[in-house]
Design an enzyme around this catalytic site. Structure first.
Site, PDB file in Angstrom:
ATOM      1  N   SER A   1       0.833  -1.182   0.000  1.00 49.11           N
ATOM      2  CA  SER A   1       0.000   0.000   0.000  1.00 49.11           C
ATOM      3  C   SER A   1       0.881   1.249   0.000  1.00 49.11           C
ATOM      4  CB  SER A   1      -0.960  -0.043   1.186  1.00 49.11           C
ATOM      5  OG  SER A   1      -2.078   0.756   0.942  1.00 49.11           O
TER       6      SER A   1
ATOM      7  N   GLU B   1      -9.719  -5.791  -3.771  1.00 49.22           N
ATOM      8  CA  GLU B   1      -9.120  -4.594  -3.187  1.00 49.22           C
ATOM      9  C   GLU B   1     -10.157  -3.565  -2.735  1.00 49.22           C
ATOM     10  OE1 GLU B   1      -6.045  -3.771  -2.503  1.00 49.22           O
ATOM     11  OE2 GLU B   1      -4.704  -4.991  -3.743  1.00 49.22           O
TER      12      GLU B   1
ATOM     13  N   HIS C   1      -8.049  -5.469   0.609  1.00 48.27           N
ATOM     14  CA  HIS C   1      -6.793  -4.732   0.625  1.00 48.27           C
ATOM     15  C   HIS C   1      -6.025  -5.035   1.908  1.00 48.27           C
ATOM     16  CE1 HIS C   1      -4.131  -1.370  -0.442  1.00 48.27           C
ATOM     17  NE2 HIS C   1      -4.228  -0.949   0.806  1.00 48.27           N
TER      18      HIS C   1
END
Length: 550
Positions: A232, A350, A456
């Site tokens: 990320s 995600e 995610h």
């Protein structure tokens, strides 16, 4: 659309200031003294004591491995060092305790991650994990955490299992966050023309990479085999290091998890304009020259209380600076990046956390709000997006429909584009994956009444022991974890995660995207990625100007 990736960043790159952590360069001054030889830095007979370039540290040795926690890699960025490139850490003579994590960097609380926040600025510390037996010449993986550049801490990632099973040295490092790490302002730029302003967090990471190289041998590692890795915000940081002239030569491989380098970061003009507004909001008015002194005179609490201090759309690395002369999206599209092996990928779902965040903050996704939200993101193309992603295709659930839109537009297809760029520039050295365990344990402090799937960040506990919550993997998930650990460690060791592995992991071609699907007892190349994520559709559509969650 032709299978060959377009190398025009205008379509593949867009302004999403921060995608990391959703919910988640090298320091200009190196150590001020000579690096002793590896032999001189090894303490005979006591594997718990290692002599670093700054001084000896005592860690912990168990059958899980050796750990050295809270080791300083730069001076505390406080007082006059606030909003300056990281300075060298002071040396020490006595053995320093390294058995406890140091506190992370100043940040607001973030309920989504169970993050209580901190006002601590003395935070430039790292952690080193090695196999129990120590050894020599092992690959080194340096990990940067996610958290939207505003939250997170290296202490959340226990890398003992990864180091032991992967037979490598793993380093996890803190870096400055939010306004402390990414504030750009003309007056700050004038103070440090060699680095500019707005990239202090990246410079911290660069200092950690340099420290890892200088100290690799002391911990049994090989400085010629350093892998920079992150997820990320940490992954977007890796994108930046791949193109920064200040990071060249600091690492030999790169891992980018859930962070498409095709996403466009802030440019210097926009960042400095926002920085002026931030300074005014923090109470620092007047001419440019007094502004840095005024800001440095503010307490951490005051800075964190200023408008936008905790906004995940306000802070990210800054291009058009000495640290990042060119945005990663543009540089990578042009093939202007470190020519190292790259392992890159995302998760199958995600976007589900984004839907969960929107709902938790009061935006109910339904037949009324869904088209409104799409219009805000895609303007005149909203109707086309709605037609491609009708709620009826997702059991009538608009939350899942929006999650699919966000996944494909923001993560899946830009990740594909990024991987194809790398594969074209360095043939046979790019490896792509899609994490696909839809039963992964939930790491977030959100429990929506719709499935998060392979959300995610879902892959994190398959590589690390994650400190937030009691995460337990079932037997099939543990087998997947073992396979992933083997792939990641083989990549760190050789640059090829698949060499001799079962199932094999072939390198990505520049003409077709076939990421390795990582699911329990079902690891295989995914041949329908483009159609499943409708990348042909997104390739012809302008991308949204900003992400819809804070």
């Amino acid at each position: 659309m032709a299978a060959q990736a377009s190398r025009k960043p205008a379509k593949a790159a867009f302004l999403v200031p921060v995608l990391a952590g959703l919910l988640g360069l090298v320091g200009l001054v190196g150590p001020g003294h000579a690096v002793p030889s590896a032999a001189a830095r090894t303490t005979a007979g006591d594997p718990a004591v290692v002599a670093t370039t700054n001084g000896p540290v005592r860690g912990t040795v168990t059958d899980r491995g050796r750990s050295f926690l809270g080791v300083p890699f730069a001076a505390p960025p406080v007082g006059r060092l606030r909003w300056r490139p990281p300075a060298p850490a002071a040396a020490w003579a006595e053995v320093r305790d390294a058995t406890r994590y140091a506190e992370g960097c100043a940040r607001r609380p973030r309920a989504l991650l169970g993050d209580t926040g901190t006002t601590n600025e003395d935070c430039l510390y790292l952690n080193v994990f090695t196999p129990p037996e120590g050894g020599t010449g092992k690959p080194v993986l340096v990990w940067f955490h996610g958290g939207s550049f505003i939250s997170g801490s290296a202490a959340a990632y226990d890398a003992a299992r990864l180091a032991r099973a992967g037979d490598m040295v793993v380093v996890t490092a803190n870096y400055r966050l939010g306004p402390f790490g990414y504030l750009a302002h003309p007056a700050l730029t004038a103070e440090s023309p060699a680095a500019g302003s707005g990239n202090y967090g990246l410079l911290d990471q660069g200092a950690a990479l340099r420290w890892a190289g200088d100290n690799a041998a002391a911990f049994g590692g090989d400085r010629a085999r350093i892998t920079v890795a992150g997820q990320s915000a940490g992954g977007l940081s890796v994108c930046a290091h791949l193109v920064s002239p200040l990071s060249r030569g600091l690492f030999a491989r790169a891992v980018v998890q859930s962070a498409p380098c095709a996403l466009r970061i802030r440019d210097a003009a926009a960042a400095e304009s926002a920085g002026r507004s931030f300074a005014v909001g923090a109470g620092c008015l007047g001419a440019a020259a007094p502004v840095p002194a005024c800001l440095r005179g503010k307490s951490v609490t005051d800075i964190l209380a200023a408008p936008n201090a905790g906004s995940s759309t306000a802070w990210s690395p800054v291009s058009g600076t000495p640290v990042l002369p060119t945005a990663p999206a543009d540089a990578i599209a042009a093939g202007d990046h470190a020519e190292v092996p790259v392992l890159i990928g995302d998760t199958l779902d995600e976007g589900t956390i984004t839907s969960a965040v929107l709902e938790s903050e009061g935006t109910k996704l339904n037949a009324v709000s869904y088209p409104v939200l799409l219009t805000a993101l895609f303007g005149v193309d909203a109707a086309r997006v709605a037609a491609r992603y009708p709620a009826s295709a997702y059991g009538g659930d608009h939350r899942l429909a929006f999650a699919a839109v966000f996944r494909d537009a923001v993560f899946a297809c830009p990740t594909r584009t990024t991987a194809l760029w790398f594969a074209a520039a360095t043939p046979g050295r790019t490896y792509a994956y899609e994490f696909a365990d839809r039963t992964a344990p939930n790491l977030y402090a959100l429990n929506p009444d719709f499935p998060l799937g392979a959300y995610h960040g879902a892959e994190i506990p398959y590589l690390f022991t994650y400190h937030r919550g009691g995460v337990e993997l079932d037997p099939a998930q543990r087998r997947l974890s073992e396979a992933m650990t083997s792939y990641w460690s083989r990549f760190a060791a050789t640059g090829d995660p698949g060499g001799g592995a079962t199932p094999p992991w072939p390198a990505s071609a520049a003409t077709a995207y076939r990421p390795l699907s990582l699911a329990p007892d079902a690891i295989a190349p995914r041949r329908d990625f483009d159609s499943a994520h409708q990348c042909d559709f997104w390739e012809g559509l302008p991308r949204p100007a900003a992400r819809p969650v804070p």
